[in-house]
Design a protein around this motif. Structure first.
Motif, short mmCIF file in Angstrom:
data_model
loop_
_atom_site.label_atom_id
_atom_site.label_comp_id
_atom_site.label_asym_id
_atom_site.label_seq_id
_atom_site.Cartn_x
_atom_site.Cartn_y
_atom_site.Cartn_z
N CYS A 1 7.00 -10.52 2.52
CA CYS A 1 5.88 -10.39 1.60
C CYS A 1 6.31 -9.64 0.35
O CYS A 1 5.91 -9.98 -0.76
CB CYS A 1 4.72 -9.70 2.30
SG CYS A 1 5.16 -8.18 3.14
N GLU A 2 7.11 -8.60 0.54
CA GLU A 2 7.57 -7.82 -0.61
C GLU A 2 8.36 -8.70 -1.57
O GLU A 2 8.20 -8.62 -2.79
CB GLU A 2 8.44 -6.67 -0.10
CG GLU A 2 8.80 -5.69 -1.19
CD GLU A 2 9.65 -4.54 -0.68
OE1 GLU A 2 9.62 -4.27 0.53
OE2 GLU A 2 10.34 -3.93 -1.51
N CYS B 1 4.22 -14.50 5.03
CA CYS B 1 4.37 -13.72 6.26
C CYS B 1 4.67 -14.62 7.46
O CYS B 1 3.88 -15.53 7.75
CB CYS B 1 3.10 -12.92 6.53
SG CYS B 1 3.26 -11.83 7.96
N TYR C 1 0.82 -0.51 -0.35
CA TYR C 1 0.17 -1.61 -1.08
C TYR C 1 -0.50 -1.04 -2.32
O TYR C 1 -1.33 -0.14 -2.22
CB TYR C 1 -0.85 -2.26 -0.14
CG TYR C 1 -1.76 -3.26 -0.82
CD1 TYR C 1 -1.24 -4.36 -1.50
CD2 TYR C 1 -3.14 -3.12 -0.75
CE1 TYR C 1 -2.08 -5.26 -2.10
CE2 TYR C 1 -3.98 -4.03 -1.35
CZ TYR C 1 -3.44 -5.11 -2.03
OH TYR C 1 -4.27 -6.01 -2.61
N CYS D 1 6.05 -11.20 -3.47
CA CYS D 1 5.06 -10.69 -4.41
C CYS D 1 5.58 -10.75 -5.85
O CYS D 1 6.64 -10.21 -6.14
CB CYS D 1 4.69 -9.26 -4.07
SG CYS D 1 3.39 -8.65 -5.15
N CYS E 1 1.77 -13.42 -0.55
CA CYS E 1 2.29 -12.62 0.56
C CYS E 1 1.78 -13.13 1.89
O CYS E 1 2.51 -13.19 2.88
CB CYS E 1 1.94 -11.15 0.36
SG CYS E 1 0.21 -10.88 0.02
#
Lengths: 172, 341, 158
Positions: free
Chosen positions: C74-75, C121, C106, C78, C117
């Motif tokens: 997810c990081e 996942c 977050y 983004c 994100c």
């Protein structure tokens, strides 16, 4: 002094004062607006005389037509917020003289003319009467001048169209 | 004490006060009506916070405008800048004179009522031009130019469609025009040509009052606010009020000419039916018809997309004007041959 | 012919205008179609649409367990660097080291609710919540730590 007289003097004052202002102001748009007030004052005097038809025509033609045309030409040619340059002394003198001569002529005519009362009944200024008078062919009719003027207007219209026509690009 | 001068003065004061009162009431009602109609047509609720069901919203807005500072921008022609909104208001007041609000209830029964209205409404454009020039602002000037072109050209087809009724009635007097509709309104008596001229009239007056879809003079999306960009506070409120009053006036004229003014709904010689209709007061007939037309004009505003300036002038010069000229010929033929009912 | 086209133009124009007026007239007379929410008044009964995206939350079950492995997918996904995952190494009962999240940081103030994100996942550990009353008095409060204190990864999630 009756109310009617007061109203007459008010209307006359509006007409005259704004007429003087129209020629003395140095902002061209203001001059147009003062001219407008002057014309409206004249229309007011027609209303005061109960000649409503002429008053309405005065407003339609002069206020709605001519002054708007003048304002448009100012919009298209002038910059807002500018003052006109002061006129030369000679020009000022000459125009004052011309105005004075016109006034003198009118006043002379008025003074020399003998106003005699008439026993005839006034014609009711209704639209129907005006129509009969304007387009009548008998003694009091104005059919011929009316038609001549309309031909003049037609000529003006055609002239405008000719001027506005785009000329075709010439063949090379 | 009661010589003619005093009587006239008192008459003038009464007329002035009632006209101003009517203006205030109309301003409040029409602004609220516009917002409500707009909201419902756009699937919204509209004002609902101030007062019961938001009824006092326009009153609150008025108070806000009253206490706001009226600014005069630097570099503007101050005299004309401050004069323009009052001219707009005065023209609206003058237009009230010949309108018949109910049976035998009007300020001035003049012979040339209809011509008077066309004449006075042509002064309207002057106030817009004046405001646009005096603001010394490009947006204002462009808005004023556009609205000048717009009003001057749409006046023609509005005038021609008014003329159709004048031709049918044979009089410019508003009382005569209304009385001629005692056996049926012109829109029903005059067959399709009168219907066409009614449609043209509505379109033309929408344009003349600078309302969307013909709102090029204000043109929020391109000229900020057009000719009244620089106005604020009470001076803006006067323009705003004058716009709504003008809408009311043109709708009142439309109702008078085509829908019989205060004349109740009559059908030919059906005496019994006509008699029943007469029980409804004439003022209710007049205001009902007028507000119906106002609603139609609001309906236009919240339905149609805005026109571009060239489309606007095309519509007038290539469609409305030729059609209304041809239509006038048809109506004249009808009037001469007595084909109308 | 010119005149036929002219008349046709007029009629098709009028027709299209009438279609528009019919639509707005329908809305004018059918008030049930009104979709306006009178928000602060109906706060108790307000129902948000499923697809509305308010903020990112980490799903915790009743045992205070979540499904985040700390993979930082997810990081990476983004676009605004809204998510910052701080990892640590847990010691499993067998004595092996295992990667786990320490803090799921977050930044709500940077988030555009683009949903990338959530899509990225692999274990469906995070989702979009329907909350929207995010205003706070201090900007620092918008930086949130999504994993609850003492939470740990659910058994069987790799």
């Amino acid at each position: 002094m009756s109310g009617s007289t007061i109203i007459f003097y008010l209307l006359a004052a509006i007409t005259l004062v704004s007429a003087v202002l129209a020629v003395t102001t140095r902002m061209i748009f203001r001059a147009a607006i003062y001219l407008l007030f002057s014309l409206i004052g004249i229309a007011g005097i027609y209303f005061w005389l109960n000649y409503e038809f002429i008053a309405a025509v005065q407003i339609v033609v002069y206020v709605g037509g001519i002054v708007v045309l003048i304002i448009f030409s100012i919009f298209l040619t002038q910059q807002a917020g500018e003052q006109l340059p002061k006129q030369k002394m000679g020009r000022q003198l000459f125009s004052a003289l011309a105005a004075f001569c016109g006034l003198a002529l009118v006043m002379l005519q008025l003074a020399q003319h003998e106003f005699t009362g008439t026993g005839n009944k006034a014609v009711e200024p209704t639209v129907a009467n005006i129509g009969y008078q304007m387009l009548g062919v008998d003694d009091n009719g104005y059919a011929l001048p009316f038609e001549v003027v309309s031909i003049l207007l037609l000529a003006a219209l055609i002239g405008c169209i000719v001027i506005a026509l785009k000329s075709k690009p010439e063949k090379a | 004490m009661f010589n003619p001068t005093w009587a006239m003065t008192i008459e003038m004061v009464i007329a002035g006060v009632s006209v101003i009162g009517l203006f205030a009431a109309l301003g409040l009602v029409l602004v609220l009506m516009e917002r409500r109609v707009a909201a419902w047509m756009q699937i919204r609720l509209g004002p609902n916070r101030v007062g019961p069901k938001g009824m006092l919203q326009s009153l609150a807005d008025t108070v806000k405008l009253l206490v706001k500072e009226g600014m005069t921008p630097d570099g503007s022609d101050k005299f004309l800048f401050n004069l323009a909104p009052y001219i707009a208001m005065m023209v609206a007041m003058l237009l009230m004179a010949p309108i018949a609000f109910a049976k035998d209830f009007r300020l001035w029964d003049m012979n040339i009522g209809v011509l008077y209205i066309t004449a006075i409404s042509s002064i309207m454009v002057i106030s817009i031009l004046m405001a646009g020039w005096a603001s010394n602002n490009k947006y204002s000037l462009m808005g004023a130019m556009r609205s000048g072109a717009q009003i001057v050209s749409y006046e023609l087809s509005a005038g021609l469609s008014i003329l159709t009724i004048v031709v049918l009635t044979g009089s410019l007097n508003i009382t005569d025009i209304i009385n001629a509709q005692a056996d049926g309104w012109w829109i029903f008596k005059g067959h399709i040509p009168v219907l066409i001229s009614f449609v043209i009239f509505i379109i033309a007056v929408t344009a003349e009052t600078n309302r969307a879809p013909f709102d090029l003079a204000e043109a929020e999306s391109e000229l900020t606010a057009g000719f009244h960009t620089e106005y604020s506070g009470m001076k803006f409120a006067l323009f705003f009020l004058a716009e709504y009053i003008n809408v009311f006036i043109v709708c009142a004229i439309g109702a008078t000419l085509f829908l019989g003014g205060w004349m109740p709904f009559h059908i030919g010689n059906w005496e019994a039916f006509n008699h029943v209709m007469d029980y409804i007061p004439s003022s209710i007939w007049f205001f009902g018809k007028t507000f119906f037309l106002i609603f139609v004009i609001m309906w236009f505003r919240w339905t149609f997309p805005r026109l571009r300036i060239d489309q606007l002038l095309n519509l007038e010069w290539k469609y409305l004007l030729p059609i209304s000229m041809f239509n006038l010929l048809l109506v004249t033929a009808i009037a001469i041959l007595k084909w109308h009912f | 012919m010119f005149i036929v086209k002219y008349i046709k133009d007029i009629f098709s124009g009028i027709k299209s205008l009438l279609v528009g007026m019919r639509r707005t007239g329908y809305y004018f007379t059918h008030h049930k179609e009104i979709i306006t929410e009178q928000y602060p008044d109906n706060r108790d009964t307000l129902v948000m649409a499923d697809r509305f995206k308010g903020e990112v939350v980490l799903i915790h079950d009743e045992h205070n367990e979540h499904a985040c492995t700390g993979c930082t997918a997810c990081e990476l996904a983004c676009p605004n660097a809204t998510i910052k995952i701080v990892t640590k190494f847990d010691i499993t009962p067998e004595g092996k080291k295992k990667k786990a999240i320490d803090k799921f940081v977050y930044h709500l103030e940077l988030c555009t609710m683009c949903n990338l994100c959530i899509v990225a996942c692999p274990t469906d550990a995070i989702k979009m919540a329907q909350t929207f009353e995010h205003s706070v008095y201090d900007r620092a409060e918008l930086t949130k730590i999504l994993n609850k204190p003492g939470s740990k990864i659910r058994e069987g999630i790799e």
